[in-house]
Design an enzyme around this catalytic site. Structure first.
Site, PDB file in Angstrom:
ATOM      1  N   HIS A  12       1.062  -1.449  -0.063  1.00 13.77           N
ATOM      2  CA  HIS A  12       0.222  -0.395   0.097  1.00 13.77           C
ATOM      3  C   HIS A  12       0.490   1.168  -0.051  1.00 13.77           C
ATOM      4  CE1 HIS A  12      -3.661  -2.512   2.196  1.00 13.77           C
ATOM      5  NE2 HIS A  12      -3.410  -2.851   0.533  1.00 13.77           N
ATOM      6  N   HIS A  13       0.137   2.502  -0.373  1.00 11.94           N
ATOM      7  CA  HIS A  13       1.148   3.735  -0.750  1.00 11.94           C
ATOM      8  C   HIS A  13       1.382   3.933   0.854  1.00 11.94           C
ATOM      9  CE1 HIS A  13       0.587   4.383  -4.895  1.00 11.94           C
ATOM     10  NE2 HIS A  13      -0.695   4.119  -4.578  1.00 11.94           N
TER      11      HIS A  13
END
Length: 635
Positions: A276-277
């Site tokens: 994920h970011h």
């Protein structure tokens, strides 16, 4: 009531944190982890006089704090029901004579106050769900004075059960020990199994391809005369066939790597936090694919422009094509922003991924069109070894002006209620002192120009920093650094066109990768949060584009050497998605929640990884089919 903050320094006392010795750092190795340059554990700073804006901000968000990292379990048992991915169960048993107050905070929340969770009665216990993706700061204070009884920064394992025994002997020696009552699962086993499966498929494919090319099975059913005759025919055919100019497969392979990883992380990456970011500062696998894509667009631009000029296509016509392609990309991005019923024009998000592609392509291509040359005629000049730079001095000047504008706006623009040069996420960051300063100048410009209703409403920082303001990671100010990143890719393409031998090309790419990588490390001081300009995808900071651009130079150098020079690898299967990257991007955006690309699964990494990898694999299969059908979507 005092507020407890995770601080490196602050309040009435300043604490020094041992940072270790910074080893020789390669910015590529940060990819497997969720962040780069992990900081040492935070120190709890007890502030006896807290500011009213901090406490009011926490009170205002109090109803949502339990949803961020910790959730109370209402049952009487010492286990949590229905644990989800990235969750563990913690039971706190207290034998302390005084009631205690439980506060928690994620270590990922830089400079944030610990948040109230619940009270623990004297001799009582409480069971709660805690986040296992990052370290959690568990702090207990003694009522009514609210002095710190104990504080621990602990890394919980997914689906594990933990018991925290809290006590105090007659000599007032405090005890806060955490023991494991149920072992957590190993979240990395599904990834290892997936790697083994895909590597096995690759090996079987290579073996089968080898046998097919050498006609091993056919020879078993042929006699010697037939084999000699057929070999002679093949040899004659090869001699008569004119040599054909081959497409540079490494470029399409790098583009394919970017689009495949992008699809995987957009399909939630098996539920893994490191796919994920990053919440704010730092770098994850998900944070590198978009800039790689933009960088390789610049590289392809150099080849396309040279080809058009050699065909004597008028520059005016080339500019019309540039404008047409940019508008098409921007319009397509706006259309995708309305997918899923989000077609209320009063709340339509204007920025986006394809919009950024369109704007950056227009700027870089238009400037390059002015200085581009159809042929290289300066091979014998004294400055020939750097002619890929000197011949385009006007482009460099233009790009440096763009970069300077970005720096001036970022650090000198006056943002109401915020300090100049603020680069934080706002919200709880820095104890909530700059609660409405999310993104500093970048966020402020977007809110003024676009309006809050036309920005991204769910920024990654909102989860742990509990921000109120919308923030768009594809906002206006980030266009400037993105343009420079595309220009760095353009420089890689110029090297490819200027120097015909493979060694000068790779040497220059490696030098560029090392230099801008070192610049990135210098700007962030080799630290996640303490640098002059932290690596930040949300801001598209200068250090971020230099770090990801440096990685792209190294990736292209490797693929070019392995694929085009030594021919050890054909680039498959990534080569095929790279030939149809726009189609795959739009397609996966529209079908991400449709069967057979995805379906609902349970709360385990095994199931999520299976579905997400299947979705990616299906798109790779589609790209292979499209390739052999000679179907290519270009914009």
């Amino acid at each position: 009531m005092p507020v407890y903050r995770n601080m490196k320094s602050g309040g009435k006392k300043k604490y020094k944190i041992w940072n270790g010795i910074l080893a020789v750092y390669s910015f590529v190795v940060c990819l497997p982890g969720s962040i780069c340059w992990q900081q040492p554990p935070f120190i709890i700073d007890v502030l006896q006089d807290h500011k009213s804006d901090i406490s009011s901000g926490i009170d205002r968000l109090g109803s949502t704090t339990l949803k961020t990292d910790v959730m109370l379990d209402k049952s009487n048992s010492h286990t949590c029901e229905n644990l989800k991915i990235d969750e563990a169960c913690l039971t706190i048993q207290s034998t302390v004579s005084n009631p205690l107050t439980l506060w928690t905070q994620s270590s990922e929340c830089e400079g944030c106050p610990v948040l109230f969770q619940t009270n623990i009665t004297s001799g009582g216990n409480v069971t709660l769900k805690v986040n296992s993706s990052t370290e959690t700061n568990v702090t207990l204070t003694r009522m009514p004075a609210e002095d710190v009884f104990c504080s621990q920064l602990y890394s919980f394992g997914e689906f594990g059960n933990y018991l925290m025994e809290v006590g105090e002997d007659k000599r007032n020696n405090k005890r806060c020990s955490i023991i494991i009552t149920k072992e957590p699962v190993n979240i990395y086993i599904p990834i290892l199994v997936a790697i083994v499966v895909y590597l096995s498929l690759a090996v079987f494919w290579c073996i089968g391809k080898f046998l097919y090319r050498h006609q091993v099975f056919q020879r078993l059913f042929r006699n010697e005369t037939q084999e000699i005759d057929s070999y002679g025919e093949r040899e004659d055919t090869q001699l008569l066939s004119p040599p054909q100019k081959q497409r540079l497969r490494s470029l399409d392979t790098v583009r394919g790597v970017a689009i495949v990883i992008m699809i995987f992380v957009n399909y939630k990456g098996g539920g893994y936090y490191f796919f994920h970011h990053a919440r704010w500062n730092g770098l994850t696998v998900a944070d590198v694919v978009f800039p790689w894509f933009m960088w390789i667009m610049g590289t392809s631009l150099a080849l396309t422009m040279r080809s058009l000029l050699r065909k004597s296509v008028p520059r005016r016509r080339i500019f019309r094509n540039i404008l047409k392609r940019s508008c098409t990309l921007f319009a397509l991005g706006i259309i995708l922003n309305t997918y899923g019923g989000k077609n209320n024009l009063e709340k339509l998000r204007i920025p986006g991924v394809l919009q950024r592609f369109g704007i950056c392509y227009f700027v870089v291509a238009s400037i390059h069109l002015i200085f581009a040359k159809p042929n290289d005629t300066h091979q014998h000049e004294k400055w020939a070894p750097v002619r890929d730079i000197f011949l385009y001095w006007g482009e460099w000047l233009s790009m440096f002006v763009i970069l300077v504008i970005h720096i001036l706006l970022t650090f000198l623009l006056a943002v109401p209620g915020c300090p100049r040069g603020y680069l934080g996420p706002g919200g709880l960051h820095s104890g909530g002192e700059y609660f409405n300063c999310t993104g500093g100048a970048a966020g402020y410009i977007d809110r003024i120009v676009l309006g809050e209703s036309h920005m991204y409403q769910h920024p990654t920082a909102k989860v742990i920093y509990l921000t109120d303001l919308p923030y768009d990671p594809e906002g206006i100010l980030g266009f400037l650094t993105s343009i420079f990143l595309v220009f760095l890719g353009l420089q890689a393409g110029k090297i490819l066109l200027t120097y015909q031998e493979w060694k000068p090309r790779i040497i220059r790419w490696l030098i560029w990768g090392a230099v801008i990588g070192l610049i990135a490390i210098t700007l962030c001081k080799g630290s996640k949060n303490d640098g002059w300009i932290p690596i930040n995808k949300n801001l598209w900071s200068i250090s971020y584009i230099f770090a990801t651009g440096g990685m792209a130079f190294l990736l292209l150098s490797t693929c070019y050497f392995v694929i085009d020079v030594k021919k050890w690898w054909t680039g498959a299967p990534f080569y095929f998605p790279g030939m149809n990257s726009i189609l795959l991007y739009v397609g996966h955006s529209l079908t991400g929640e449709l069967f057979p690309w995805s379906w609902q699964v349970g709360q385990t990494h095994w199931e999520h990884l299976l579905v997400d990898l299947w979705g990616v694999t299906l798109w790779v299969i589609i790209s292979i089919w499209l390739y052999y059908q000679k179907v290519f979507l270009t914009v």
